[in-house]
Design an enzyme around this catalytic site. Structure first.
Site, PDB file in Angstrom:
ATOM      1  CB  CYS A   2      33.066  15.305  23.822  1.00  0.00           C
ATOM      2  SG  CYS A   2      33.691  13.940  22.843  1.00  0.00           S
ATOM      3  NE  ARG A  27      28.717  19.219  24.555  1.00  0.00           N
ATOM      4  CZ  ARG A  27      28.577  20.285  23.793  1.00  0.00           C
ATOM      5  NH1 ARG A  27      27.499  21.015  23.881  1.00  0.00           N
ATOM      6  NH2 ARG A  27      29.519  20.644  22.944  1.00  0.00           N
ATOM      7  CD1 TRP A  74      28.371  10.540  19.824  1.00  0.00           C
ATOM      8  CD2 TRP A  74      29.902  11.465  18.491  1.00  0.00           C
ATOM      9  NE1 TRP A  74      28.043  10.238  18.527  1.00  0.00           N
ATOM     10  CE2 TRP A  74      28.957  10.796  17.679  1.00  0.00           C
ATOM     11  CE3 TRP A  74      30.956  12.117  17.862  1.00  0.00           C
ATOM     12  CZ2 TRP A  74      29.030  10.748  16.303  1.00  0.00           C
ATOM     13  CZ3 TRP A  74      31.038  12.080  16.476  1.00  0.00           C
ATOM     14  CH2 TRP A  74      30.082  11.402  15.710  1.00  0.00           C
ATOM     15  CG  ASN A 100      33.577  19.317  22.604  1.00  0.00           C
ATOM     16  OD1 ASN A 100      32.883  20.322  22.698  1.00  0.00           O
ATOM     17  ND2 ASN A 100      33.384  18.450  21.652  1.00  0.00           N
ATOM     18  N   GLY A 101      36.311  18.116  20.645  1.00  0.00           N
ATOM     19  CA  GLY A 101      36.743  18.624  19.341  1.00  0.00           C
ATOM     20  C   GLY A 101      37.587  17.586  18.638  1.00  0.00           C
ATOM     21  CD  GLU A 487      12.194  16.072  12.013  1.00  0.00           C
ATOM     22  OE1 GLU A 487      13.222  15.995  11.317  1.00  0.00           O
ATOM     23  OE2 GLU A 487      12.242  16.114  13.257  1.00  0.00           O
ATOM     24  CE  LYS A 491      13.543  13.375  15.098  1.00  0.00           C
ATOM     25  NZ  LYS A 491      13.876  14.670  14.596  1.00  0.00           N
ATOM     26  CD  GLU A 494      17.327  11.609  14.930  1.00  0.00           C
ATOM     27  OE1 GLU A 494      18.221  12.244  15.489  1.00  0.00           O
ATOM     28  OE2 GLU A 494      16.163  12.042  14.823  1.00  0.00           O
ATOM     29  CG  HIS A 510      10.504   9.458 -11.243  1.00  0.00           C
ATOM     30  ND1 HIS A 510      10.289   9.457 -12.604  1.00  0.00           N
ATOM     31  CD2 HIS A 510       9.660  10.395 -10.740  1.00  0.00           C
ATOM     32  CE1 HIS A 510       9.385  10.360 -12.915  1.00  0.00           C
ATOM     33  NE2 HIS A 510       8.979  10.947 -11.791  1.00  0.00           N
ATOM     34  CE  LYS A 609      18.955  18.220  21.229  1.00  0.00           C
ATOM     35  NZ  LYS A 609      17.897  17.750  20.306  1.00  0.00           N
TER      36      LYS A 609
END
Ligand code: F6R
Length: 614
Positions: A2, A27, A74, A100-101, A487, A491, A494, A510, A609
């Protein structure tokens, strides 16, 4: 997550709030809203969707007023919807707040307020704070700022808030505990934001509120801050910020992520600038000056990080253990905190974080601090909470990263970790001077080689068209290319929403190899390295199960290329630095797959983000 913004001064608040919200949209973008205040009262406009949807919604409406607050969300408590959007307004309309929180005790607060006759219009944790401020103000008769202070003393959890009230329409009250908040100081005016990029357009002078602090912003008056738990006011420390506004634009690229991928030759160079002497292999890390000798003697280094930063930290582990001979552990910050880890006083704990605001990473370093360990940071955002809560550290200098999917921050982190490795190896004499100089030169050559890797964009686009047709993909690597595979898979997940797995290639047999069937896309990260023969073996195993294999190979390695269905080459480089090159095609493949599928590249669903909630 947020983003919150606010303004009080002589200008119209609305365009300033909307500009700030656009900058903070990274955010969260589930909804956006603003409240404006003057002697006519508080007018609130909020909408599910992006800041652009809010702009459409407010067209033709009264958005006048020189005092206001705004929010981009968010979702944590309550689905994305108009009614769960911020600002939240108290029952009689006298108080509006953005937050925010996470308010952890919101259920108790809500139950208590409902018993006192308050009706809730949303499912959020935040609304309880708006009602609580109104309730305390009425019950005790204190001023609006004091009502905020008393309300926050009842709140358990994390917050950055900005509040306005019709009882005192000429002030904005802000407070923070656990979430970031910056106050920009203008000419008789104040700008409020979750991070400094949102105020940089108006002022370079900012105050970062400290944990547990609040401030009352009054136009034309000096900024005074006080502890939420106290009353004594003090003049805060004013910091000059350096954020370059130009670097926050897309500069002709279609997406921020695309721009950030192509910025990497420069950002990798910026991460090394002035820090590495190619003639001697000497590394100068000013931020670690007072700690590097002790670090070189450490029994153990622990990295705590999340997501992409966690993968960069794994690379750090591989490099430091191999070249500097110090035992390293890498921990998911979210697990570290709750698994009762054994942290010793002489441990060195490094937080690795682009934003410097990740709640899990912050909590992990607080735990490490309590245990007496030396806590250091590798952060990108200057003045961020992690940067301020660590005793020392190194900035990655990658510049603002806006695309939600991290790219240039990853390569900057890996560059800094490579520098730390060289600095430690030099002190511990685990590498000869000749080797040090050779590896330093390899690192310094990377920016030019990244340019060559980026020039393979068209080939990556073709591969992306294939992957876009699939429901899943496997990324395989060994040694330093294992974190690169992780990574690459992250990517793809996401920004394309295609299921992807990153695996150490040797683990496939395995279990996961059972998932390989005719045409399954496999991306094998297979440049020249100590384990090259092993990954070649894995490619053959994948081909034997008719997987559709793309191999990332070193230029000239026609033999490995011939085994795969298609290949993409990167310049020749030592294993010490090869991860910085091998990741480039994986970033480009993910980006172009997302574009092919028409995804919202910079704002992928369900993500934000900065993950400032647990
Ligand atoms: C992935 C990504 C996230 C972050 C993670 C940690 O592209 O961006 O996985 O890496 O949320 O964030 P920071 O590095 O800001 O602590």
């Amino acid at each position: 997550m947020c983003g919150i913004v606010g303004y009080i001064g002589k200008k119209e608040a609305y365009p300033i709030l909307m500009g700030g919200l656009s900058r903070l949209e990274y955010r969260g973008y589930d909804s956006a809203g603003v409240s404006l205040c003057d002697d006519k009262g508080i007018r609130t406009y909020k909408r599910q969707g992006k800041v652009a949807d809010l702009a459409l919604f407010t067209t033709g409406k009264d958005v006048s007023g020189a005092v206001g607050i705004g929010h981009t969300r968010w979702a944590t408590h309550g689905e994305p919807s108009d009614r769960n959007s911020h600002p939240h307004v108290s029952q009689d309309g006298s108080v509006a707040i953005v937050h925010n929180g996470i308010i952890e005790n919101y259920r108790q607060l809500r139950a208590e307020l409902e018993r006192n006759g308050y009706r809730f219009g949303s499912d959020t944790d935040t609304e309880s704070v708006a009602h609580l401020i109104e309730h305390i103000g009425k019950k005790t008769g204190v001023t609006f700022p004091e009502a905020v202070r008393l309300a926050l003393r009842e709140v358990v959890g994390a917050y950055a808030i900005a509040a306005i009230s019709t009882n005192d329409p000429d002030i904005v009250v802000v407070a923070r505990k656990g979430s970031p908040l910056v106050v920009g100081i203008g000419d008789g005016e104040f700008f409020i934001a979750s991070d400094a990029t949102a105020v940089a357009e108006y002022t370079r002078k900012v105050v970062y509120l400290d944990e547990g602090e609040m401030a009352v912003l009054k136009r034309g008056e000096d900024l005074l801050v006080s502890a939420i738990d106290g009353r004594e006011e003090r003049n805060p420390v004013i910091t000059e910020i350096e954020a370059e506004l130009e670097s926050i634009g897309k500069e002709g690229f279609e997406h921020f992520m695309e721009k950030e991928i192509f910025e990497q030759p420069k950002t990798i160079l910026d991460s090394m600038r002035g820090r590495l002497d190619p003639e001697t292999g000497e590394v100068r890390l000013g931020g670690l000056r007072d700690h590097i000798d002790r670090l070189a003697e450490a029994d153990r280094i622990i990295f705590v990080a999340c997501g992409t930063s966690f993968y960069a930290a794994i690379l750090g582990e591989y490099l430091i253990e191999r070249y500097a001979g110090i035992p390293v552990e890498v921990e998911y910050a979210s697990e570290f905190r709750y698994r009762h880890p054994l942290i010793r006083k002489h441990d060195f704990v490094f937080a690795v974080s682009q934003s410097g605001e990740t709640a899990d990473t912050l909590a992990a370093i607080r735990l490490a601090k309590e245990s007496g360990a030396t806590v250091l940071g590798i952060c990108n955002v200057v003045g961020s909470s992690i940067a301020r809560e660590t005793v020392a550290g190194i900035y990655t200098h990658a510049g603002p990263e806006i695309g939600v999917a991290s790219t240039k921050a990853f390569t900057a982190q890996v560059t800094v970790l490579s520098l730390i490795t060289l600095a430690l190896a030099k002190r511990r004499k685990t590498l000869s001077d000749t080797e040090l100089i050779r590896l330093a030169k390899e690192l310094l050559a990377i920016p030019e080689k990244v340019k060559t890797a980026l020039a393979k964009r068209e080939e990556c686009k073709e591969i992306a068209k294939e992957i876009a047709k699939s429901g899943d993909a496997f990324y395989l690597g060994r040694g330093v290319c294992y974190p690169v595979a992780l990574e690459g898979a992250l990517k793809l997940k996401e920004i394309t929403y295609i299921h992807a797995e990153g695996y150490p290639a040797g683990e496939m047999k395995h279990g996961p190899i059972a998932l390989i069937e005719d045409g399954t896309p496999v991306i094998a990260v297979a440049p020249e390295s100590e384990t090259h023969d092993k990954i070649v073996g894995s490619i053959q195993e994948m081909k034997a199960r008719r997987a559709n294999v793309t191999a990332v190979v070193t230029e000239g390695d026609t033999a490995t290329a011939a085994l795969a269905d298609r290949s993409i080459s990167i310049p020749v480089a030592d294993e010490f630095v090869v991860a910085l090159l091998a990741v480039i095609p994986l970033q480009l493949i993910a980006y172009h797959t997302a574009v092919t599928l028409g995804r919202d590249v910079d704002r992928p669903r369900n993500l934000a983000k900065s993950v400032t909630v647990e």
